[in-house]
Design a protein around this motif. Sequence first.
Motif, PDB file in Angstrom:
ATOM      1  N   CYS A 133     -29.995  13.262  22.641  1.00 46.05           N
ATOM      2  CA  CYS A 133     -31.320  13.911  22.660  1.00 46.05           C
ATOM      3  C   CYS A 133     -31.264  15.289  22.004  1.00 46.05           C
ATOM      4  N   MET A 134     -30.191  16.049  22.264  1.00 50.96           N
ATOM      5  CA  MET A 134     -30.053  17.375  21.651  1.00 50.96           C
ATOM      6  C   MET A 134     -29.962  17.262  20.134  1.00 50.96           C
ATOM      7  N   VAL A 135     -29.177  16.310  19.645  1.00 48.20           N
ATOM      8  CA  VAL A 135     -29.064  16.110  18.196  1.00 48.20           C
ATOM      9  C   VAL A 135     -30.415  15.727  17.614  1.00 48.20           C
ATOM     10  N   LEU A 136     -31.125  14.857  18.309  1.00 46.42           N
ATOM     11  CA  LEU A 136     -32.419  14.388  17.802  1.00 46.42           C
ATOM     12  C   LEU A 136     -33.436  15.531  17.725  1.00 46.42           C
ATOM     13  N   VAL A 137     -33.504  16.336  18.779  1.00 47.26           N
ATOM     14  CA  VAL A 137     -34.466  17.454  18.790  1.00 47.26           C
ATOM     15  C   VAL A 137     -34.118  18.478  17.706  1.00 47.26           C
ATOM     16  N   GLY A 138     -32.837  18.884  17.682  1.00 44.55           N
ATOM     17  CA  GLY A 138     -32.419  19.863  16.670  1.00 44.55           C
ATOM     18  C   GLY A 138     -32.548  19.326  15.257  1.00 44.55           C
ATOM     19  N   GLY A 139     -32.223  18.041  15.066  1.00 44.01           N
ATOM     20  CA  GLY A 139     -32.289  17.437  13.738  1.00 44.01           C
ATOM     21  C   GLY A 139     -33.715  17.305  13.232  1.00 44.01           C
ATOM     22  N   LEU A 140     -34.625  16.839  14.085  1.00 41.70           N
ATOM     23  CA  LEU A 140     -36.023  16.697  13.667  1.00 41.70           C
ATOM     24  C   LEU A 140     -36.657  18.059  13.388  1.00 41.70           C
ATOM     25  N   TRP A 141     -36.321  19.037  14.220  1.00 40.89           N
ATOM     26  CA  TRP A 141     -36.829  20.404  14.020  1.00 40.89           C
ATOM     27  C   TRP A 141     -36.391  20.922  12.654  1.00 40.89           C
ATOM     28  N   PHE A 142     -35.084  20.747  12.362  1.00 41.91           N
ATOM     29  CA  PHE A 142     -34.561  21.212  11.077  1.00 41.91           C
ATOM     30  C   PHE A 142     -35.173  20.421   9.928  1.00 41.91           C
ATOM     31  N   PHE A 143     -35.231  19.098  10.043  1.00 39.90           N
ATOM     32  CA  PHE A 143     -35.662  18.246   8.930  1.00 39.90           C
ATOM     33  C   PHE A 143     -37.121  18.518   8.538  1.00 39.90           C
ATOM     34  N   PHE A 144     -37.995  18.648   9.526  1.00 42.31           N
ATOM     35  CA  PHE A 144     -39.428  18.755   9.213  1.00 42.31           C
ATOM     36  C   PHE A 144     -39.923  20.193   9.043  1.00 42.31           C
ATOM     37  N   PHE A 145     -39.168  21.176   9.559  1.00 42.41           N
ATOM     38  CA  PHE A 145     -39.703  22.547   9.530  1.00 42.41           C
ATOM     39  C   PHE A 145     -38.766  23.597   8.937  1.00 42.41           C
ATOM     40  N   LEU A 146     -37.460  23.373   8.911  1.00 44.22           N
ATOM     41  CA  LEU A 146     -36.539  24.441   8.551  1.00 44.22           C
ATOM     42  C   LEU A 146     -35.782  24.213   7.256  1.00 44.22           C
ATOM     43  N   ARG A 147     -35.867  23.036   6.652  1.00 44.74           N
ATOM     44  CA  ARG A 147     -35.168  22.814   5.389  1.00 44.74           C
ATOM     45  C   ARG A 147     -35.695  23.804   4.343  1.00 44.74           C
ATOM     46  N   VAL A 148     -34.809  24.294   3.503  1.00 46.93           N
ATOM     47  CA  VAL A 148     -35.186  25.341   2.546  1.00 46.93           C
ATOM     48  C   VAL A 148     -36.308  24.876   1.639  1.00 46.93           C
ATOM     49  N   ASN A 149     -36.215  23.643   1.115  1.00 46.77           N
ATOM     50  CA  ASN A 149     -37.236  23.186   0.170  1.00 46.77           C
ATOM     51  C   ASN A 149     -38.580  22.971   0.854  1.00 46.77           C
ATOM     52  N   VAL A 150     -38.557  22.731   2.163  1.00 45.12           N
ATOM     53  CA  VAL A 150     -39.800  22.537   2.913  1.00 45.12           C
ATOM     54  C   VAL A 150     -40.369  23.879   3.374  1.00 45.12           C
ATOM     55  N   ALA A 151     -39.492  24.729   3.946  1.00 44.87           N
ATOM     56  CA  ALA A 151     -39.958  25.991   4.520  1.00 44.87           C
ATOM     57  C   ALA A 151     -40.329  27.021   3.453  1.00 44.87           C
ATOM     58  N   PHE A 152     -39.642  26.984   2.292  1.00 46.03           N
ATOM     59  CA  PHE A 152     -39.848  28.052   1.301  1.00 46.03           C
ATOM     60  C   PHE A 152     -40.381  27.555  -0.045  1.00 46.03           C
ATOM     61  N   ASP A 153     -40.036  26.320  -0.428  1.00 52.06           N
ATOM     62  CA  ASP A 153     -40.450  25.818  -1.741  1.00 52.06           C
ATOM     63  C   ASP A 153     -41.742  25.026  -1.691  1.00 52.06           C
ATOM     64  N   GLY A 154     -42.229  24.748  -0.482  1.00 55.92           N
ATOM     65  CA  GLY A 154     -43.500  24.054  -0.361  1.00 55.92           C
ATOM     66  C   GLY A 154     -43.439  22.560  -0.521  1.00 55.92           C
TER      67      GLY A 154
END
Length: 252
Positions: A133-154
């Motif tokens: 569950c910890m991996v899933l929560v942290g992974g989804l958070w990173f994948f959908f909101f924190l990846r550089v191309n998503v968070a900064f490149d649009g």
Amino acid sequence: MFSINPFAQVAAGLSAAFMQTYVVLMVLAVIAGTLFDVAHKGSAKFFERRKKESRARAERELGGGEKLMLAVETVAEAAVSGEFCKWPRRLSHLLMMYGFILYVISTACLVFSYPDNARPDSALPALWTLGACMVLVGGLWFFFFLRVNVAFDGDSPFHVGRADLFVGSLILSVLSALVWHAMSAAAANPAAIWITFGIYLFFTTVLFGTVVWSKFAHMFFKPAVAFQRRVEEADGSSDLPRPSTENYIVRS
């Protein structure tokens, strides 16, 4: 669900040696992939050349005690993901890192110590579920909101590239593991349980079998790079620019 060993369901239909052999193969895949990655990219030669160059530039020689303290500081920094400045990225990585450690260790213990015991007298099933569950929560958070191309490149949160192979396969592996475990605990249709188990094995094999092409090996390289950076800063051989003391940001 928190007290049931998911791998006991496998032992009821397959030999206990099946999962044990699979775990060993995945460990060997990670070792082989990391060694191939080191040889293919020339990482070992690069670090060795870097160490020789830094020794030649060093303004003083560090003692054994100083290097030991730098190693301790490096481990302490890695333990809290101190290389990340912003707390969302740090918390996401901490969830994935400690969740992955819990998940992997409890998997090995359940597979090798309780291969056919559905309700072992231990907290291992709960730790396995918690880690996933910890991996899933942290992974989804990173994948959908924190990846550089998503968070900064649009880019779209659903944009996927080769750089996402590691985190993507990690998320799908633990997600399919949790679905499979929930279906087993609920005594769902046996065919559906085995299909979900096959999906879990597929994504887990992708995760551990693609070390050469994914960012998996960076978990091993990052501490070595961080330690070398600390050594170079301490002995005066660092050729990296120091942080500016002036603020050049112009605010409108």
